[in-house]
Write a protein that holds these residues in place. Structure first.
Motif, PDB file in Angstrom:
ATOM      1  N   LYS A   1      -1.363  -0.277   2.024  1.00 30.77           N
ATOM      2  CA  LYS A   1      -2.744  -0.340   2.525  1.00 30.77           C
ATOM      3  C   LYS A   1      -3.747  -0.133   1.397  1.00 30.77           C
ATOM      4  N   GLU A   2      -3.387   0.758   0.458  1.00 34.98           N
ATOM      5  CA  GLU A   2      -4.280   0.975  -0.682  1.00 34.98           C
ATOM      6  C   GLU A   2      -4.417  -0.312  -1.492  1.00 34.98           C
ATOM      7  N   ALA A   3      -3.275  -0.999  -1.662  1.00 39.19           N
ATOM      8  CA  ALA A   3      -3.304  -2.261  -2.408  1.00 39.19           C
ATOM      9  C   ALA A   3      -4.170  -3.296  -1.693  1.00 39.19           C
ATOM     10  N   ILE A   4      -4.112  -3.281  -0.366  1.00 38.08           N
ATOM     11  CA  ILE A   4      -4.928  -4.230   0.413  1.00 38.08           C
ATOM     12  C   ILE A   4      -6.404  -3.883   0.274  1.00 38.08           C
ATOM     13  N   THR A   5      -6.691  -2.588   0.443  1.00 38.30           N
ATOM     14  CA  THR A   5      -8.080  -2.131   0.369  1.00 38.30           C
ATOM     15  C   THR A   5      -8.704  -2.471  -0.987  1.00 38.30           C
ATOM     16  N   ALA A   6      -7.873  -2.400  -2.030  1.00 40.52           N
ATOM     17  CA  ALA A   6      -8.381  -2.686  -3.375  1.00 40.52           C
ATOM     18  C   ALA A   6      -8.890  -4.122  -3.516  1.00 40.52           C
ATOM     19  N   ARG A   7      -8.374  -5.019  -2.667  1.00 40.09           N
ATOM     20  CA  ARG A   7      -8.762  -6.421  -2.794  1.00 40.09           C
ATOM     21  C   ARG A   7      -9.953  -6.790  -1.905  1.00 40.09           C
ATOM     22  N   ARG A   8     -10.304  -5.941  -0.980  1.00 41.24           N
ATOM     23  CA  ARG A   8     -11.367  -6.317  -0.043  1.00 41.24           C
ATOM     24  C   ARG A   8     -12.728  -6.062  -0.661  1.00 41.24           C
ATOM     25  N   ARG A   9     -13.718  -6.776  -0.147  1.00 41.84           N
ATOM     26  CA  ARG A   9     -15.079  -6.559  -0.641  1.00 41.84           C
ATOM     27  C   ARG A   9     -15.848  -5.776   0.415  1.00 41.84           C
ATOM     28  N   VAL A  10     -16.073  -4.533   0.084  1.00 39.21           N
ATOM     29  CA  VAL A  10     -16.621  -3.597   1.061  1.00 39.21           C
ATOM     30  C   VAL A  10     -17.944  -4.089   1.634  1.00 39.21           C
ATOM     31  N   GLU A  11     -18.788  -4.580   0.746  1.00 35.84           N
ATOM     32  CA  GLU A  11     -20.134  -4.959   1.196  1.00 35.84           C
ATOM     33  C   GLU A  11     -20.110  -6.144   2.165  1.00 35.84           C
ATOM     34  N   GLU A  12     -18.965  -6.822   2.218  1.00 34.43           N
ATOM     35  CA  GLU A  12     -18.904  -8.021   3.049  1.00 34.43           C
ATOM     36  C   GLU A  12     -18.444  -7.765   4.489  1.00 34.43           C
ATOM     37  N   ASP A  13     -17.969  -6.564   4.775  1.00 34.29           N
ATOM     38  CA  ASP A  13     -17.519  -6.248   6.125  1.00 34.29           C
ATOM     39  C   ASP A  13     -16.511  -7.288   6.622  1.00 34.29           C
ATOM     40  N   GLU A  14     -15.346  -7.279   5.983  1.00 34.47           N
ATOM     41  CA  GLU A  14     -14.401  -8.367   6.204  1.00 34.47           C
ATOM     42  C   GLU A  14     -13.385  -8.086   7.312  1.00 34.47           C
ATOM     43  N   ASP A  15     -13.535  -8.808   8.411  1.00 35.03           N
ATOM     44  CA  ASP A  15     -12.638  -8.604   9.552  1.00 35.03           C
ATOM     45  C   ASP A  15     -11.199  -9.017   9.249  1.00 35.03           C
ATOM     46  N   ASN A  16     -11.042 -10.031   8.389  1.00 32.72           N
ATOM     47  CA  ASN A  16      -9.666 -10.440   8.072  1.00 32.72           C
ATOM     48  C   ASN A  16      -8.932  -9.317   7.339  1.00 32.72           C
ATOM     49  N   TYR A  17      -9.646  -8.550   6.545  1.00 32.45           N
ATOM     50  CA  TYR A  17      -9.009  -7.424   5.873  1.00 32.45           C
ATOM     51  C   TYR A  17      -8.710  -6.295   6.857  1.00 32.45           C
ATOM     52  N   ASN A  18      -9.590  -6.123   7.835  1.00 36.26           N
ATOM     53  CA  ASN A  18      -9.292  -5.125   8.871  1.00 36.26           C
ATOM     54  C   ASN A  18      -7.986  -5.484   9.565  1.00 36.26           C
ATOM     55  N   GLU A  19      -7.843  -6.770   9.857  1.00 35.13           N
ATOM     56  CA  GLU A  19      -6.616  -7.221  10.534  1.00 35.13           C
ATOM     57  C   GLU A  19      -5.404  -7.037   9.629  1.00 35.13           C
ATOM     58  N   ALA A  20      -5.587  -7.302   8.344  1.00 33.80           N
ATOM     59  CA  ALA A  20      -4.478  -7.152   7.402  1.00 33.80           C
ATOM     60  C   ALA A  20      -4.028  -5.692   7.347  1.00 33.80           C
ATOM     61  N   LEU A  21      -4.994  -4.770   7.341  1.00 38.41           N
ATOM     62  CA  LEU A  21      -4.651  -3.345   7.288  1.00 38.41           C
ATOM     63  C   LEU A  21      -3.891  -2.935   8.546  1.00 38.41           C
ATOM     64  N   LYS A  22      -4.363  -3.446   9.665  1.00 35.76           N
ATOM     65  CA  LYS A  22      -3.727  -3.111  10.942  1.00 35.76           C
ATOM     66  C   LYS A  22      -2.284  -3.605  10.982  1.00 35.76           C
ATOM     67  N   SER A  23      -2.039  -4.757  10.388  1.00 34.17           N
ATOM     68  CA  SER A  23      -0.707  -5.365  10.474  1.00 34.17           C
ATOM     69  C   SER A  23       0.133  -5.127   9.232  1.00 34.17           C
ATOM     70  N   ALA A  24      -0.361  -4.294   8.324  1.00 27.88           N
ATOM     71  CA  ALA A  24       0.343  -4.096   7.049  1.00 27.88           C
ATOM     72  C   ALA A  24       1.802  -3.694   7.258  1.00 27.88           C
ATOM     73  N   TYR A  25       2.039  -2.873   8.288  1.00 26.89           N
ATOM     74  CA  TYR A  25       3.393  -2.356   8.470  1.00 26.89           C
ATOM     75  C   TYR A  25       4.427  -3.451   8.730  1.00 26.89           C
ATOM     76  N   ILE A  26       3.977  -4.617   9.285  1.00 22.81           N
ATOM     77  CA  ILE A  26       4.996  -5.607   9.642  1.00 22.81           C
ATOM     78  C   ILE A  26       5.633  -6.260   8.417  1.00 22.81           C
ATOM     79  N   VAL A  27       4.981  -6.122   7.269  1.00 19.60           N
ATOM     80  CA  VAL A  27       5.609  -6.651   6.054  1.00 19.60           C
ATOM     81  C   VAL A  27       6.749  -5.712   5.634  1.00 19.60           C
TER      82      VAL A  27
END
Lengths: 520, 627
Positions: free
Chosen positions: A236-262
């Motif tokens: 999740k930290e690796a995912i968060t590092a790639r997101r752009r905070v100021e952009e409020d990115e829903d796709n990254y929210n979804e990625a964080l939520k589903s991170a465990y399935i990888v």
């Protein structure tokens, strides 16, 4: 057709056209049409079963008017089966209706072959001895049996089938199988088209999360000797590092939520493993289509699938541009189709081996099977005669000791009242004057019963025994409505072969509003 | 001894035959409930339902027959039961439970109120009436194999509104009008905009019209020419009208939208659809002259499209669109100008399916069958007889406990699909009232808005009515009345309120800005709460498009999951239907949180950080199905 589809619209959305067709070809027999039988049948008639036959020898009495909606004043003194049959027919004219004015017990003796014509028999308000006989007949004739009983404020529902195979078990928590941990070449090459560090913010926030997860896992592996992150937090930290905070990115929210399935892709469930290991999957010419497909599934998993069942091809909703999403969807669907084709190939080879080339299994059936491969279920019910034998005594004894609820006691007592009836020719508690004696009679019968089953020494709560006596075998409408409702619901699950029916004996206690499924 | 006496004895109750009960709703649960009540020995029953009988009710609402279609549910249910049990007193009200006639005194005459309703709004209203009248309420709902029964007793248990009730799903306006990415967006467009534009009430101000930027890409815009465009011209036949509208909404409007280059920089550009390209000369629409099926006017019947589960081709969608428009004008002209989407209206469903599919096609979104589209457009909830029968039995048992003063034994019971944890029926003890509930306690709410631009009209629509579920609001600032609704208001007051409606809050005689407390009351519901105003300049366009946010306890009520945004009033987003059309009968989705432990332990742990496991069951109103 339009009228039919409109009428059944709300239920077609649960079990589909094929489920409805299964109902419409079902022939159902109901033994005894008191409130429990009538309510169960009413629900099935509304749902649109093919036909029903009521077996009941009794006449409509004043008491029936007080607890059964499907008899009316005009039919007082007439055949109850006939009266209920006529009113049910009014509810749905497309259902075939018949009745036999004879007691189920007599019919079991005089014409056991009678039951062979049905898909399913619902036995209501029947006692132990005739039920044992009925079960034997139903098993022989491959007729499904559902037992339902309302007894005062207690209820019981029990299914008896030799084997019930379920392709569409529709579990509550469907496993999402996205293969993000090992993308196949077509998926990988689509992922490769993306630059997830693109400077175009609008694209950055519209890359589907599945692509993000594959990419970020890939990058991690590159810098960690080909290993995935050790835990979800790191990933999740690796995912968060790639997101752009100021952009409020829903796709990254979804990625964080589903991170465990990888890191934790779906495993083979214990139920599926049991199906795969079932002896019936060693098929021969007498095997059913279900087991032939299971056998093909095993071969698929051992070969093309590399240990995995076929991909179902469904992907969840993703925050994404439409065209990215649709392309992704097509890649998953194409892979699912390819898996179906592979399984189809195994099916064809198996059919050839067992000499059944002449009756192939349609691709549509194989496709449905593959789509649901992770959720296959096989239900086999113990025979009542086995359940009532000495083998289940110790388990009952254990349940009586550990269960805080009244259900195990109710289970024993519902059997004991039948023994009571066999001994005294009436149920306990029907005469107010003999209440106290009945309580002790019933208790000693129940204790004897437990002893016979090897469960001696267990104690039965006093209050439950007297409560059962107080019920006096009454069939109360609201309890019948609940028990009949549950019984008909189980019938629908059996007939449509969708959802998983109750496995064991369902015991309901209306007083405490509790229920329990007992496996003894 | 009669059966009901037998039951009375076993439940230790005396004289249920003297008790008077109110049933609200005569649908799926209602039919079962009325029957079960009568057979349990209840003799005095009032029944309220404003609906009429539809064909799609007949698979479960067993008191109704095909011949009753179109008649009042309450009245037919009463007659059906009286035919069988003539001695019982049943009073049927074919009316909306929110009507003034059902005031607090009306509610007070009952020992218990039993709900079998199909929408959130009415459930909330009955909850408030029961709280006000001090009458216990048994609430229920089913969807498919799932169901639930809950008991609400003032001061003893939580009220119906103590737990969060998620707002209906809504979509940003621009997604609907300009950049759809899923079929549901196209369906909402077809149903809320296209259908309304062509056949709806022209005087009705739609959500879209009040949005200043709605014209920018002109999907269906609101300039006066546009309004005129959708009128049938003199001498124009229905076929010519249908063709003209087709080219406008699927062709010209997309061409116009494409001119806005910014929108399409990173998006796939939609393809305009013009009739002459979709249907060539050889594809002329041929109808078989039979435009109805069993009495229902239907475009697919007319075109010979029999299978509702099959996805039509683009050509067929175009044919259905044209045919349905013509059939509306030719055969249903009395509905034109006042049509409102109804999921049981075959022709309207066909129009919406075809229009949504055509729009989807031009935006590169996969199309769907009539059956699927209907499910999405109507937010159709699964419904079967079995669950309703079980639930009705449970309602009566709970009512009996209330009447025998065993309220401690009352349970909230969930009926689940798969016997998880060996239970098919899961009883849970009723929770205590939520001290932060704005309905049954006096918890204040915080209303954040831009006081320099906000008006009373907006607050009434977006917050007071939609969010707080108030029917006839009275707004006060201290002891000053700012708004009242109802019939017997003095003329000068009406003029005064009207003048205030569109005034900016800062321009009020006593300016409404940070620190001001507004009181919202509904005399009918005996409801009252305070709104603490807080000024805020900016709002997130995506997340808070209505430009006002209600927070404080209401917000914490509405957010079970920590990541959710502060709850917002829904308005200028387009909802897929309005609350009352949202749902079919018997809704309420039950979501047992302790999931069956089929997943591996590891996964389970992982899931926990995103899906907090709660001990109690979470209940959510169903939201539209998205595919």
């Amino acid at each position: 057709m339009a009228q039919r589809n409109n009428k059944y619209d709300r239920q077609l959305r649960i079990w589909g056209e094929h489920g409805q067709t299964a109902l419409e070809t079902a022939r159902v027999c109901v033994l005894n049409c008191g409130p429990t039988g009538s309510e169960a049948l009413k629900n099935l008639v509304l749902g649109g079963i093919g036909s029903f036959t009521i077996v009941d020898a009794s006449k409509v009495s004043a008491a029936d008017l007080g607890n059964n909606y499907l008899v009316d004043w005009e039919s007082l003194g007439q055949s109850k089966a006939k009266s209920v049959c006529a009113l049910l027919q009014e509810l749905n004219e497309s259902v075939g209706a018949k009745f036999v004015e004879e007691s189920p017990e007599a019919l079991l003796e005089s014409n056991p072959a009678f039951f062979a014509q049905f898909t399913l028999v619902i036995a209501t308000q029947m006692t132990e001895a005739p039920l044992l006989k009925l079960e034997e007949i139903c098993r022989q004739q491959k007729v499904m049996l559902v037992i339902a009983r309302s007894y005062g404020l207690a209820g019981l529902v029990r299914i008896s089938v030799t084997e019930h195979d379920i392709i569409e078990s529709k579990p509550d928590n469907k496993v999402e199988d996205l293969r993000l941990h090992k993308p196949w070449p077509e998926l990988q090459s689509y992922v490769d088209e993306f630059d997830i560090d693109t400077q175009d913010h609008n694209i950055h926030k519209h890359i589907p999360f599945a692509i993000l997860l594959i990419k970020i896992a890939e990058d991690w592996k590159k810098s960690h000797d080909g290993k995935l992150p050790a835990n979800v937090r790191l990933f999740k930290e690796a995912i968060t590092a790639r997101r752009r905070v100021e952009e409020d990115e829903d796709n990254y929210n979804e990625a964080l939520k589903s991170a465990y399935i990888v890191l934790f892709p779906p495993s083979i469930s214990s139920q599926l493993r049991a199906v795969l290991e079932d002896k019936a999957s060693d098929v021969d010419a007498s095997s059913s289509d279900f087991w032939i497909m299971v056998s093909a599934l095993k071969q698929f998993m051992a070969n093309e699938g590399q240990g995995e069942p076929p991909l179902d091809g469904a992907i969840p909703d993703m925050h994404s541009f439409t065209d990215y999403y649709i392309k992704l969807q097509k890649i998953y669907q194409a892979r699912a189709e390819a898996d179906v084709t592979a399984v189809e190939g195994h099916v064809a080879r198996i059919l050839k081996q067992i000499g059944r080339e002449s009756s192939p299994i349609p691709r549509s059936t194989i496709k449905l099977f593959c789509k649901n491969a992770r959720n296959l279920r096989v239900l086999r019910c113990k025979m009542l005669s086995d359940e009532f034998s000495s083998r289940s005594g110790p388990e009952l004894q254990r349940l009586l000791a550990v269960e805080e609820s009244s259900h195990p006691a109710l289970y024993v007592l519902l059997r004991a009242v039948d023994h009571f009836a066999a001994t005294y020719n009436r149920f306990p508690g029907v005469f107010d004057g003999e209440m106290e004696e009945d309580v002790s009679r019933l208790k000693s019968l129940a204790v004897g019963l437990l002893n016979d089953m090897g469960g001696g020494g267990a104690s039965l709560p006093e209050d439950v025994v007297s409560e059962i006596c107080r019920f006096g075998a009454g069939e109360i409408h609201c309890v019948a409505s609940i028990v009949g409702g549950i019984a008909s619901q189980e019938c629908i699950k059996l007939l449509t072969r969708q959802f998983t029916p109750i496995q064991g004996t369902f015991i309901y206690n209306a007083m405490s509003a509790t229920s329990l499924v007992l496996n003894v | 001894m009669s059966r009901s006496e037998e039951l009375n004895q076993q439940m230790d109750i005396n004289g249920i035959e003297k008790e008077k009960v109110l049933m609200v709703g005569a649908g799926g649960i209602g039919c079962e409930l009325l029957k079960t009540l009568v057979l349990t020995g209840f003799q005095h029953i009032h029944l309220i339902d404003m609906d009429t009988i539809e064909v799609s009710n007949l698979n479960r609402q067993f008191l109704f027959r095909k011949s009753h279609v179109g008649q009042s549910k309450a009245k037919v249910a009463r007659e059906a039961v009286l035919k069988f049990r003539p001695g019982v007193e049943i009073v049927a009200h074919h009316a909306n439970v929110k009507n003034q006639e059902f005031d607090i005194d009306f509610f007070k005459q009952f020992s218990v109120v039993l709900n079998g309703l199909d929408n959130l709004e009415a459930r909330r209203h009955v909850n408030r009436m029961c709280l006000a009248a001090g009458v216990p309420l048994v609430e229920s709902g089913t969807t498919g194999y799932l169901g639930q029964v809950t008991v609400h007793i003032k001061g003893q248990t939580e009220c119906y509104e103590c737990q969060p009730k998620p707002a209906p799903k809504s979509y940003p306006v621009c997604t609907i009008t300009s950049t759809p990415s899923k079929l549901i967006h196209c369906i909402v467009w077809a149903k809320e905009l296209a259908l309304a534009k062509l056949f709806g009430d022209k005087g009705q101000v739609s959500d879209l019209d009040v949005r200043p930027t709605s014209n920018e890409d002109g999907a269906v815009s609101n300039d006066p020419d546009e309004a005129q465009f959708f009128e049938v011209r003199s001498g124009e036949n229905s076929k010519a009208y249908a063709e003209r509208v087709f080219d406008r909404i699927f062709g010209q409007n997309i061409v116009t939208a494409l001119q806005n280059e910014d929108t399409w920089k990173a998006r796939r550009r939609p393809d305009p659809l013009f009739l002459e390209k979709v249907l060539t000369e050889d594809d002329v629409v041929t109808t078989n002259g039979v435009c109805s099926s069993e009495g229902t006017i239907s475009a697919s019947a007319s075109l010979g499209l029999k299978n509702p589960q099959e996805t039509w081709s683009v050509k067929d969608n175009a044919r259905v669109f044209l045919e349905s428009v013509q059939l509306f004008l030719d055969k249903r002209s009395k509905d034109v100008g006042k049509l409102v989407f109804d999921k049981d209206d075959q022709l309207a469903v066909e129009f919406v399916t075809a229009a949504a599919n055509l729009r989807a096609h031009s935006f590169g979104i996969p199309m769907q069958s009539l059956f699927e589209a209907k499910g999405m457009a109507g937010n159709i909830i699964h419904a079967i007889a079995t669950t309703n029968a079980i639930i009705a039995g449970l309602i009566v048992l709970e009512a009996l406990k209330i009447l025998s003063n065993k309220t401690k034994e009352c349970r909230m019971t969930y009926c689940v699909e798969h016997p998880s944890g060996k239970m098919l029926l899961m009883p849970v003890e009723m929770a205590e009232p939520n001290p932060r509930c704005y309905v049954c306690s006096e918890t204040p709410l915080v209303l954040e808005l831009n006081t320099a631009t906000a008006t009373m009209r907006e607050v009434l629509e977006k917050v007071v009515k939609r969010k707080l579920g108030v029917t006839d609001p009275v707004i006060m600032q201290g002891s000053n009345l700012l708004h009242e609704s109802g019939e017997d208001i003095e003329e000068d007051m009406v003029a005064y309120y009207t003048a205030l409606l569109d005034k900016k809050f800062v321009d009020y005689p006593t300016p409404i800005t940070t620190g001001v407390v507004l009181t919202v009351e509904d005399y009918h519901q005996d409801f009252r709460c305070s709104l603490h105003v807080k000024h805020r300049e900016t709002f997130d366009e995506e997340k808070e498009p209505e430009g006002m946010v209600i927070t404080g306890d209401l917000a914490s009520l509405n957010n079970t999951d920590a990541s959710a945004q502060p709850s917002t009033a829904a308005p200028s987003k387009i909802q897929n239907g309005h609350a009352e059309e949202e749902e079919d009968d018997d809704v309420v989705m039950v979501e047992p949180v302790p999931k069956a432990a089929t997943a591996g332990t590891k996964r389970k742990l992982e899931e926990e950080d995103t899906q907090p496991t709660e001990k109690r069951l979470r209940v959510t109103e169903s939201v539209p199905i998205e595919v």
